[in-house]
Motif scaffolding. Sequence first.
Motif, PDB file in Angstrom:
ATOM      1  N   ALA A  64       0.839  -1.200   0.000  1.00 54.19           N
ATOM      2  CA  ALA A  64       0.000   0.000   0.000  1.00 54.19           C
ATOM      3  C   ALA A  64       0.872   1.247   0.000  1.00 54.19           C
ATOM      4  O   ALA A  64       2.046   1.220   0.369  1.00 54.19           O
ATOM      5  CB  ALA A  64      -0.913  -0.007   1.211  1.00 54.19           C
ATOM      6  N   THR A  65       0.293   2.337  -0.439  1.00 52.67           N
ATOM      7  CA  THR A  65       0.980   3.623  -0.460  1.00 52.67           C
ATOM      8  C   THR A  65       0.093   4.670   0.183  1.00 52.67           C
ATOM      9  O   THR A  65      -1.126   4.712  -0.072  1.00 52.67           O
ATOM     10  CB  THR A  65       1.288   4.056  -1.910  1.00 52.67           C
ATOM     11  N   ILE A  66       0.692   5.503   1.026  1.00 48.78           N
ATOM     12  CA  ILE A  66      -0.028   6.647   1.591  1.00 48.78           C
ATOM     13  C   ILE A  66       0.669   7.920   1.134  1.00 48.78           C
ATOM     14  O   ILE A  66       1.866   8.118   1.367  1.00 48.78           O
ATOM     15  CB  ILE A  66      -0.056   6.607   3.130  1.00 48.78           C
ATOM     16  N   ILE A  86      -3.936  10.421   1.109  1.00 52.57           N
ATOM     17  CA  ILE A  86      -4.577   9.486   0.173  1.00 52.57           C
ATOM     18  C   ILE A  86      -3.961   8.108   0.367  1.00 52.57           C
ATOM     19  O   ILE A  86      -2.748   7.946   0.250  1.00 52.57           O
ATOM     20  CB  ILE A  86      -4.378   9.936  -1.288  1.00 52.57           C
ATOM     21  N   LEU A  87      -4.800   7.118   0.675  1.00 53.90           N
ATOM     22  CA  LEU A  87      -4.360   5.730   0.800  1.00 53.90           C
ATOM     23  C   LEU A  87      -4.669   4.984  -0.486  1.00 53.90           C
ATOM     24  O   LEU A  87      -5.811   4.981  -0.958  1.00 53.90           O
ATOM     25  CB  LEU A  87      -5.058   5.054   1.977  1.00 53.90           C
ATOM     26  N   ILE A  88      -3.642   4.342  -1.048  1.00 53.20           N
ATOM     27  CA  ILE A  88      -3.780   3.564  -2.285  1.00 53.20           C
ATOM     28  C   ILE A  88      -3.454   2.112  -1.979  1.00 53.20           C
ATOM     29  O   ILE A  88      -2.410   1.799  -1.397  1.00 53.20           O
ATOM     30  CB  ILE A  88      -2.830   4.093  -3.370  1.00 53.20           C
ATOM     31  N   ARG A  89      -4.382   1.220  -2.381  1.00 50.19           N
ATOM     32  CA  ARG A  89      -4.139  -0.204  -2.166  1.00 50.19           C
ATOM     33  C   ARG A  89      -4.872  -1.004  -3.236  1.00 50.19           C
ATOM     34  O   ARG A  89      -5.996  -0.665  -3.606  1.00 50.19           O
ATOM     35  CB  ARG A  89      -4.596  -0.626  -0.765  1.00 50.19           C
ATOM     36  N   LYS A 131       1.544  -2.582   6.506  1.00 53.89           N
ATOM     37  CA  LYS A 131       2.726  -1.945   5.932  1.00 53.89           C
ATOM     38  C   LYS A 131       2.344  -1.091   4.730  1.00 53.89           C
ATOM     39  O   LYS A 131       1.643  -1.546   3.834  1.00 53.89           O
ATOM     40  CB  LYS A 131       3.742  -3.004   5.524  1.00 53.89           C
ATOM     41  N   ALA A 132       2.804   0.151   4.751  1.00 51.41           N
ATOM     42  CA  ALA A 132       2.501   1.059   3.647  1.00 51.41           C
ATOM     43  C   ALA A 132       3.681   1.992   3.418  1.00 51.41           C
ATOM     44  O   ALA A 132       4.305   2.478   4.367  1.00 51.41           O
ATOM     45  CB  ALA A 132       1.237   1.867   3.950  1.00 51.41           C
TER      46      ALA A 132
END
Length: 447
Positions: A2-4, A21-24, A40-41
């Motif tokens: 994931a990416t924040i 912005i949370l991307i998953r 984990k991000a």
Amino acid sequence: MATIIRNAALVNDGKTIYTDILIRKERIERIDSSFDVKFKAEEVAADGLFIIPGIIDAQVHFRDPGLTHKADIQSESRAAVAGGVTSFIDMPNTKPNTLSIELLEQKYEIAARKSLANFGFLLGVNAENLDYVLQQDTSNLLGVTDDGLYFSGKGNLLADNPQVLEKLFSGCSALIAIHSEKEKIIEENESRFREKYGEDIPVELHPQIRSEEACFLATQEAVKLAQRYGARLHILHLSTARETALFDNTLPLGEKKITTEVSVHHLWFDEKDYARLGKKIKWNPAIKTAADKEGLFQALLDDKIDIVTTDHAPHTWEEKNRPYFQSMSGAPIIQHSLNIMLSFYHAGKISLEKIVGKMCHSPAVLYRLKDRGFAYEGYYADLAMIDLSRIWKVTAENTFYKCGWSPLEGETFTGKVVKTLVNGHLVYNNGTFFEIPVGKPLRPVGN
């Protein structure tokens, strides 16, 4: 993984908000301020940067297959993502012309192997394959078009064939996108100037050959005919102020049946630029007067023009730098379309929200693309991160078109795309590409 993205200035749906912005799993999962996650991000700091939904460029010529000596889907999708474009819709004048469903699907297969951006293709239509097109199930087509097919022979412009256009309007439920010029008027103008200048007519006369009259009469007739049949008509790359009066701004885009677009070069250049740039800015339809440029811009602000595109059409310099009748029309510009629009923003002529509306939101609405064009929770994470204050100059070294040149070389812009994500994957980061073909096919919903 994931990416924040933290502390983003997100421009979306008519407003700008500061948020995380949370991307998953390729999508935007959450848009909120200062949240924590228990998995984990990767954290990406966006302090001082603006984020927009990825641009959808709905009018390009990526030359693949058959013309890949001047461009291909891999090279031009690289240039696209460097300019914040995360999706494109390509025209059918490849080699062979895309005149069948089989050839259309072959282009989707090529793009799946090569494209850094999401990809869609229009099916070509002319008098020769009209009956074939009308027999097809168009529910899975983004649209049909004659754009670019006139290069392969006279008589392929639907605007010059009212009987063919009428049959298409009466029998095709898909969006019908046309190149709107009267070929007969153009040919008469060519003949007149050929008598005076021979085969190498000065390129400054291009807007007089592909004239306002040739554009206006074609668009006027097509609009009337489409209204008669209730067809979905889209006029590509509008080039005159006079034509804008033919379009409506009283309905939401999703309810319009007759729509149009402007390509960025018709907002940026005018006829005075031929003296400086010559055949580098020879496009069809032609770049015209300063009054046309201003009229088109006002129509964009007034919502008579629905979307902004590029008509990105690369040729080698050898193909451009020929006598007038042999010089190919079109030029590469997709990498710099946002920069052109940001110049208008910095000049106080348009808001960031309006730019995003015309380049990101409205193309998704017009072509009925599911979960694209907006930064909403649940939508695909197609995003561009922009440093609005970075000043930079267009050079051959920082231009990524396969043809190796740009009509904008030497221009200085304020504002630069620093990162681009396609389906949640980082594909461009400050001049570095991650060349994994993460683009997905674009198909309409509810056609």
